[in-house]
Design an enzyme around this catalytic site. Structure first.
Site, PDB file in Angstrom:
ATOM      1  N   ASP A 176      18.420   0.618  -4.008  1.00  0.00           N
ATOM      2  CA  ASP A 176      17.769   1.851  -4.452  1.00  0.00           C
ATOM      3  C   ASP A 176      18.707   2.486  -5.469  1.00  0.00           C
ATOM      4  O   ASP A 176      19.917   2.577  -5.217  1.00  0.00           O
ATOM      5  CB  ASP A 176      17.543   2.800  -3.244  1.00  0.00           C
ATOM      6  CG  ASP A 176      16.572   3.929  -3.570  1.00  0.00           C
ATOM      7  OD1 ASP A 176      16.788   4.625  -4.582  1.00  0.00           O
ATOM      8  OD2 ASP A 176      15.608   4.117  -2.814  1.00  0.00           O
ATOM      9  N   THR A 234       3.831  -3.441   0.747  1.00  0.00           N
ATOM     10  CA  THR A 234       2.883  -2.396   1.168  1.00  0.00           C
ATOM     11  C   THR A 234       3.028  -1.192   0.239  1.00  0.00           C
ATOM     12  O   THR A 234       2.619  -0.093   0.588  1.00  0.00           O
ATOM     13  CB  THR A 234       3.121  -1.953   2.635  1.00  0.00           C
ATOM     14  OG1 THR A 234       4.441  -1.413   2.735  1.00  0.00           O
ATOM     15  CG2 THR A 234       2.948  -3.085   3.613  1.00  0.00           C
ATOM     16  N   ARG A 236       2.877  -0.884  -3.989  1.00  0.00           N
ATOM     17  CA  ARG A 236       1.829  -0.903  -5.016  1.00  0.00           C
ATOM     18  C   ARG A 236       1.721  -2.330  -5.535  1.00  0.00           C
ATOM     19  O   ARG A 236       2.745  -2.997  -5.762  1.00  0.00           O
ATOM     20  CB  ARG A 236       2.143   0.057  -6.166  1.00  0.00           C
ATOM     21  CG  ARG A 236       1.884   1.526  -5.855  1.00  0.00           C
ATOM     22  CD  ARG A 236       0.400   1.856  -5.660  1.00  0.00           C
ATOM     23  NE  ARG A 236       0.161   3.253  -5.347  1.00  0.00           N
ATOM     24  CZ  ARG A 236       0.102   3.774  -4.132  1.00  0.00           C
ATOM     25  NH1 ARG A 236       0.274   2.999  -3.074  1.00  0.00           N
ATOM     26  NH2 ARG A 236      -0.148   5.056  -3.964  1.00  0.00           N
ATOM     27  N   GLU A 265      -6.550  -4.454  -7.135  1.00  0.00           N
ATOM     28  CA  GLU A 265      -7.298  -4.041  -5.934  1.00  0.00           C
ATOM     29  C   GLU A 265      -8.413  -3.043  -6.225  1.00  0.00           C
ATOM     30  O   GLU A 265      -9.345  -2.889  -5.436  1.00  0.00           O
ATOM     31  CB  GLU A 265      -6.348  -3.445  -4.888  1.00  0.00           C
ATOM     32  CG  GLU A 265      -5.776  -2.084  -5.269  1.00  0.00           C
ATOM     33  CD  GLU A 265      -4.890  -1.493  -4.173  1.00  0.00           C
ATOM     34  OE1 GLU A 265      -4.003  -2.195  -3.686  1.00  0.00           O
ATOM     35  OE2 GLU A 265      -5.102  -0.314  -3.823  1.00  0.00           O
ATOM     36  N   HIS A 297      -5.190  -2.247   1.747  1.00  0.00           N
ATOM     37  CA  HIS A 297      -4.584  -0.922   1.559  1.00  0.00           C
ATOM     38  C   HIS A 297      -4.861  -0.011   2.750  1.00  0.00           C
ATOM     39  O   HIS A 297      -5.419   1.085   2.593  1.00  0.00           O
ATOM     40  CB  HIS A 297      -5.088  -0.277   0.250  1.00  0.00           C
ATOM     41  CG  HIS A 297      -4.088   0.677  -0.337  1.00  0.00           C
ATOM     42  ND1 HIS A 297      -3.787   0.707  -1.683  1.00  0.00           N
ATOM     43  CD2 HIS A 297      -3.308   1.630   0.233  1.00  0.00           C
ATOM     44  CE1 HIS A 297      -2.880   1.646  -1.911  1.00  0.00           C
ATOM     45  NE2 HIS A 297      -2.573   2.217  -0.750  1.00  0.00           N
TER      46      HIS A 297
END
Ligand code: NAI
Length: 336
Positions: A176, A234, A236, A265, A297
């Protein structure tokens, strides 16, 4: 305020109506099944607020149309805001609000459910047992205990995943640009992306979709992963290059794949298309792999999360109506 709710499902109506009824001065909500797009933006006529979800299209053209109709706030029922042109919104004077923190556990628990299902082949075992096939061949899993999980993005959801996996006894790597303060206490070892990919048995994605993370998992990244590793997305869809992932599955580079999101999607998810021919050949190919688990989703889809989403969304609009500012406005700075 008059609020037009796009992409509204029966469950949206249920939770938004409850939150609206509980607020001091209820708004007037109009529910539309249609997705927000250049073709449907006109349906917001007469309203001051638009409420949208992840696959609603809020690009510059749509925002210009909405601004011309007097829309002053776009209230997202989501944490992600990659579907909104924030620069255009700012230029047009439309406030964009989101729901930054609704039950990160909802997404984290679904993420771990996918890991366990894939690892122990629960999705295959379920079908087998119902067919009277009680053989175990092909269902061999591995202990989570002692395995290395690499968490990309240690915000609210990534940290919630870390807490659960720590309980399993996993080793935790993380990447991160802004390491979490809580990271050390959770035993997270921050490393660069190549190191995380090379050392992880499970790679799980929890960063937002930005220009920097678009197709972060491409052919080059897959080549850096441990052969046969598990990949979970999970976050994008477009963080993963689906074509590269299919090639990785075919070669065995990726051993197990769990997706709750897919880059195309918008044409598929949240609708019952079971009576139609699937037109997306890439997605259809994904569904042929026994070691791939796709959910549409649904990671956020818990009672707690929907309650929090509805309350924050109504709260954002109420605050805007009263003060001219939403509680959780998204600014262009967040694009960085
Ligand atoms: P958050 O904003 O709390 O955390 C995101 C973290 O990603 C931050 O710590 C940020 O520094 C980090 N990050 C930014 N760029 C990065 C990069 N290049 N590499 C690694 N990390 C990077 O967001 P939260 O609540 O944890 O949500 C994460 C994502 O999950 C959202 O952006 C959204 O796309 C997705 N999501 C999916 C849902 C679902 O139902 N499947 C529901 C809710 C969110």
């Amino acid at each position: 305020m008059q609020i037009v709710v796009f992409s509204a499902k029966p469950y949206d109506r249920q939770f938004l109506d409850a939150a609206n009824a509980a607020c001091g001065s209820p708004h007037v909500l109009t529910y539309l099944e249609a997705r927000l797009s250049p073709e449907t933006a006109a349906l917001a006529n007469g309203a001051q607020a638009v409420c949208a979800f992840v696959n609603d299209q809020a690009d510059a053209a749509v925002l210009v149309d909405l601004a011309g109709r007097g829309i002053r706030i776009l209230a997202l029922r989501s944490a992600g805001f990659n579907n909104v042109d924030l620069v255009a919104a700012q230029r047009l004077g439309i406030t964009v609000a989101r729901v930054p923190a609704y039950s990160p556990e909802s997404v984290a628990e679904h993420t771990v459910a996918m890991m366990l299902s894939l690892n122990r082949h629960i999705h295959r075992a379920y079908a087998r047992v119902r067919e009277g096939n009680f053989a175990l061949d092909g269902l061999l899993g591995f202990d989570m205990h002692g395995r290395t999980a690499g968490i990309v993005g240690t915000g609210r959801i990534g940290l919630a995943v870390a807490r659960i996996l720590r309980g399993f006894g996993c080793r935790l790597l993380a990447h991160d640009p802004y390491p979490a303060e809580e990271g050390a206490a959770l035993g997270l070892e921050y490393v660069d992306v190549p190191t995380l990919l090379a050392r992880s048995d499970i790679v799980t994605l929890h960063c937002p979709l930005t220009p920097a993370t678009h197709h972060m998992i491409d052919a080059a990244a897959i080549a850096q992963m441990r052969r046969g590793a598990m990949l979970i997305n999970t976050s994008r869809g477009a963080i993963v290059d689906t074509r590269a992932v299919i090639a990785g599955l075919k070669s065995g580079a990726i051993g197990l794949l769990g997706l709750d999101v897919y880059e195309e999607e918008a044409d598929l998810f949240f609708e019952d298309l079971s009576g139609q021919m699937l037109q997306d050949d890439i997605f259809a190919r994904l569904l042929t792999f026994p070691n791939v688990l796709v959910t549409a989703h649904q990671a956020f889809f818990t009672t707690e999360a929907l309650t929090a989403i509805a309350e924050t969304t109504i709260g954002n609009i109420t605050a805007f109506a009263e003060t001219g500012q939403a509680l959780h406005a998204v600014s262009t700075e967040k694009l960085a």
